[in-house]
Design a protein around this motif. Structure first.
Motif, PDB file in Angstrom:
ATOM      1  N   ALA A 194       0.925  -1.181   0.036  1.00 58.34           N
ATOM      2  CA  ALA A 194       0.093  -0.039  -0.259  1.00 58.34           C
ATOM      3  C   ALA A 194       0.733   1.347   0.076  1.00 58.34           C
ATOM      4  O   ALA A 194       0.360   2.488  -0.391  1.00 58.34           O
ATOM      5  CB  ALA A 194      -1.001   0.100   1.369  1.00 58.34           C
ATOM      6  N   GLU A 195       2.181   0.985   0.262  1.00 61.45           N
ATOM      7  CA  GLU A 195       2.782   2.402   0.400  1.00 61.45           C
ATOM      8  C   GLU A 195       4.086   2.461  -0.521  1.00 61.45           C
ATOM      9  O   GLU A 195       4.829   3.441  -0.335  1.00 61.45           O
ATOM     10  CB  GLU A 195       3.577   2.577   1.907  1.00 61.45           C
ATOM     11  CG  GLU A 195       2.169   2.812   2.879  1.00 61.45           C
ATOM     12  CD  GLU A 195       2.956   3.239   4.083  1.00 61.45           C
ATOM     13  OE1 GLU A 195       2.028   4.073   4.848  1.00 61.45           O
ATOM     14  OE2 GLU A 195       3.814   2.877   4.588  1.00 61.45           O
ATOM     15  N   LEU A 196       4.078   1.604  -1.453  1.00 63.59           N
ATOM     16  CA  LEU A 196       5.285   1.482  -2.329  1.00 63.59           C
ATOM     17  C   LEU A 196       5.541   2.513  -3.182  1.00 63.59           C
ATOM     18  O   LEU A 196       6.561   3.071  -3.658  1.00 63.59           O
ATOM     19  CB  LEU A 196       5.353   0.127  -3.323  1.00 63.59           C
ATOM     20  CG  LEU A 196       5.413  -1.298  -2.867  1.00 63.59           C
ATOM     21  CD1 LEU A 196       5.175  -2.238  -3.679  1.00 63.59           C
ATOM     22  CD2 LEU A 196       6.781  -1.416  -2.042  1.00 63.59           C
ATOM     23  N   ASP A 197       4.395   3.271  -3.614  1.00 61.97           N
ATOM     24  CA  ASP A 197       4.395   4.327  -4.473  1.00 61.97           C
ATOM     25  C   ASP A 197       4.872   5.540  -3.849  1.00 61.97           C
ATOM     26  O   ASP A 197       5.402   6.599  -4.456  1.00 61.97           O
ATOM     27  CB  ASP A 197       2.987   4.563  -5.112  1.00 61.97           C
ATOM     28  CG  ASP A 197       1.915   4.963  -4.085  1.00 61.97           C
ATOM     29  OD1 ASP A 197       2.109   4.766  -2.976  1.00 61.97           O
ATOM     30  OD2 ASP A 197       0.928   5.398  -4.564  1.00 61.97           O
ATOM     31  N   ARG A 198       4.976   5.733  -2.334  1.00 61.67           N
ATOM     32  CA  ARG A 198       5.495   6.767  -1.814  1.00 61.67           C
ATOM     33  C   ARG A 198       6.884   6.776  -1.226  1.00 61.67           C
ATOM     34  O   ARG A 198       7.670   7.459  -0.826  1.00 61.67           O
ATOM     35  CB  ARG A 198       4.516   6.967  -0.365  1.00 61.67           C
ATOM     36  CG  ARG A 198       3.147   7.337  -0.543  1.00 61.67           C
ATOM     37  CD  ARG A 198       2.349   7.057   0.774  1.00 61.67           C
ATOM     38  NE  ARG A 198       3.101   7.912   1.684  1.00 61.67           N
ATOM     39  CZ  ARG A 198       3.088   7.670   3.181  1.00 61.67           C
ATOM     40  NH1 ARG A 198       2.499   6.695   3.397  1.00 61.67           N
ATOM     41  NH2 ARG A 198       3.480   8.348   3.992  1.00 61.67           N
ATOM     42  N   MET A 199       7.413   5.457  -1.754  1.00 62.50           N
ATOM     43  CA  MET A 199       8.915   5.198  -1.450  1.00 62.50           C
ATOM     44  C   MET A 199       9.948   5.835  -2.258  1.00 62.50           C
ATOM     45  O   MET A 199       9.527   5.533  -3.592  1.00 62.50           O
ATOM     46  CB  MET A 199       9.089   3.838  -1.250  1.00 62.50           C
ATOM     47  CG  MET A 199       8.371   3.274  -0.044  1.00 62.50           C
ATOM     48  SD  MET A 199       8.578   1.300   0.162  1.00 62.50           S
ATOM     49  CE  MET A 199       7.367   0.935   1.215  1.00 62.50           C
ATOM     50  N   ALA A 200      11.083   6.176  -2.089  1.00 63.51           N
ATOM     51  CA  ALA A 200      12.056   6.841  -3.363  1.00 63.51           C
ATOM     52  C   ALA A 200      12.554   5.521  -3.864  1.00 63.51           C
ATOM     53  O   ALA A 200      12.549   5.477  -5.162  1.00 63.51           O
ATOM     54  CB  ALA A 200      13.128   7.409  -2.077  1.00 63.51           C
ATOM     55  N   LEU A 201      12.553   4.342  -2.834  1.00 60.95           N
ATOM     56  CA  LEU A 201      13.080   3.079  -3.736  1.00 60.95           C
ATOM     57  C   LEU A 201      12.202   2.207  -3.035  1.00 60.95           C
ATOM     58  O   LEU A 201      12.408   2.009  -1.671  1.00 60.95           O
ATOM     59  CB  LEU A 201      14.468   2.879  -3.815  1.00 60.95           C
ATOM     60  CG  LEU A 201      15.244   1.442  -4.399  1.00 60.95           C
ATOM     61  CD1 LEU A 201      14.921   1.852  -5.755  1.00 60.95           C
ATOM     62  CD2 LEU A 201      16.783   1.494  -3.991  1.00 60.95           C
ATOM     63  N   PRO A 202      11.446   1.119  -3.557  1.00 61.41           N
ATOM     64  CA  PRO A 202      10.974   0.104  -2.756  1.00 61.41           C
ATOM     65  C   PRO A 202      12.119  -0.954  -2.333  1.00 61.41           C
ATOM     66  O   PRO A 202      13.091  -1.266  -2.834  1.00 61.41           O
ATOM     67  CB  PRO A 202       9.876  -0.542  -3.791  1.00 61.41           C
ATOM     68  CG  PRO A 202       9.709   0.388  -5.078  1.00 61.41           C
ATOM     69  CD  PRO A 202      11.161   1.357  -4.898  1.00 61.41           C
ATOM     70  N   PRO A 203      11.895  -1.562  -1.150  1.00 59.67           N
ATOM     71  CA  PRO A 203      12.577  -2.192  -0.581  1.00 59.67           C
ATOM     72  C   PRO A 203      13.188  -3.286  -1.370  1.00 59.67           C
ATOM     73  O   PRO A 203      12.692  -4.075  -2.153  1.00 59.67           O
ATOM     74  CB  PRO A 203      11.969  -3.115   0.773  1.00 59.67           C
ATOM     75  CG  PRO A 203      10.548  -2.793   0.452  1.00 59.67           C
ATOM     76  CD  PRO A 203      10.281  -1.664  -0.519  1.00 59.67           C
ATOM     77  N   CYS A 204      14.656  -3.575  -1.558  1.00 58.53           N
ATOM     78  CA  CYS A 204      15.379  -4.499  -2.281  1.00 58.53           C
ATOM     79  C   CYS A 204      15.587  -5.670  -1.307  1.00 58.53           C
ATOM     80  O   CYS A 204      15.151  -6.654  -1.561  1.00 58.53           O
ATOM     81  CB  CYS A 204      16.774  -3.885  -2.922  1.00 58.53           C
ATOM     82  SG  CYS A 204      16.466  -2.645  -3.959  1.00 58.53           S
TER      83      CYS A 204
END
Length: 322
Positions: A194-204
């Motif tokens: 739900a919050e991926l689009d707010r992250m500078a980089l989704p978690p690797c």
């Protein structure tokens, strides 16, 4: 030389052909010589394979700290301690001289303002101007936010939802390991859809799972995307560090670190790094000493960690793909 397909046969304490770092070098060679060439999100291009596994035994202070080039373990340690605070702004890292997250907010600033400020000048403004840092230094709800303050929402009688208390996954895993070591739910998850689009980089490095056997704490890390040349040396150290801290907090001995990668790749503009590093051989067995046991997992400082017997070969620089 050991092969990637049978990493479990590689002794963890030997130098020469049996050195555990050969796993990393074999993976790098396999990708560079046989990976699928692809255009990626950054536009730089990669060679990539699907799925890989590395295993490292952390007994007696051993750590997966590469010796075929210098890995700045203090930088990686400061990043891990920053994750554990739940902070998402780069300013605390900038003030410690940690540069690894600077490119993402800089790129956002240039895109949104049209001000083509140099990266070094942008970082200096982050350090000097707290208000500027509040506006432009935040990365969104990345790693630490999900680890220690995963958002929850409560249903209300009027049919709406309100924010509930955040979930501290790290604290819950520590308690679970102490009270129910046989559980299969010792997991720290960073992939909040739900919050991926707010992250500078989704978690690797997205999913950590812990496993207790014979008084030893094992850790399995699944990394959905892995830059083998620049990112993986840091990721291996950081995962082993977290494992060591949690083991100390729960009264367990460190066991195996099992790293699993999804899209495992090398960037095409890292050829000089790859060629040079593959010409080198691992040497030595660095170890980590944790000099004290803080009251909680959140109370460690950089001065609590000392690395012994680390004499790496020269660093190899290469650009970060943003």
């Amino acid at each position: 030389m050991a092969t990637l397909e049978s990493p479990e046969t590689i002794p963890s304490k030997l130098t020469g052909p049996g050195h555990p770092e050969w796993q990393y070098l074999d993976l790098m060679r396999r990708i560079w010589e046989g990976g699928s060439e692809r255009i990626d999100r950054t536009g730089i291009g990669t060679r990539s394979i699907a799925g890989a596994m590395l295993r490292f035994d952390l007994a007696d202070g051993a750590m997966p700290l590469l010796t075929t080039k210098r890995v700045y373990w203090k930088t990686a340690t400061r990043e891990m301690l920053w994750f554990l605070t739940g902070e998402t702004n780069i300013r605390p890292l900038v003030l410690q001289g940690v540069k690894i997250w600077n490119e993402w907010p800089h790129a956002r600033y240039v895109k949104e303002t049209g001000d083509n400020i140099a990266l070094d000048d942008f970082v200096q403004r982050i350090a000097d101007d707290e208000e500027f840092a509040r506006q432009w230094g935040d990365l969104g709800p990345v790693y630490g936010k999900q680890w220690v303050d995963w958002p929850t929402y409560r249903y209300r009688k009027d049919g709406l939802y309100e924010r509930g208390p955040g979930i501290n996954q790290v604290a819950e895993v520590v308690e679970s390991l102490r009270n129910n070591p046989g559980s299969r739910r010792h997991i720290i998850e960073g992939w909040n859809v739900a919050e991926l689009d707010r992250m500078a980089l989704p978690p690797c490095h997205k999913t950590y799972q812990f496993h207790v056997a014979g008084g030893r704490l094992n850790c399995m890390l699944y990394q959905r995307s892995c830059d083998v040349a620049l990112g993986l040396p840091f990721n291996l150290w950081s995962a082993a560090l977290l494992q060591r801290m949690i083991a100390q907090q729960t009264g367990l001995e460190p066991g195996e670190l099992v790293w699993m990668g999804g899209d495992v790749h090398l960037y095409l503009n890292h050829e000089h790094l790859i060629t040079e590093q593959l010409s080198r051989e691992p040497q030595g067995n660095p170890t980590l000493e944790i000099t004290r046991k803080p009251d909680t997992i959140f109370d460690y400082t950089i001065d609590d960690f000392v690395v012994h017997d680390y004499a790496p070969q020269a660093p190899i620089k290469a650009p970060v793909a943003v």
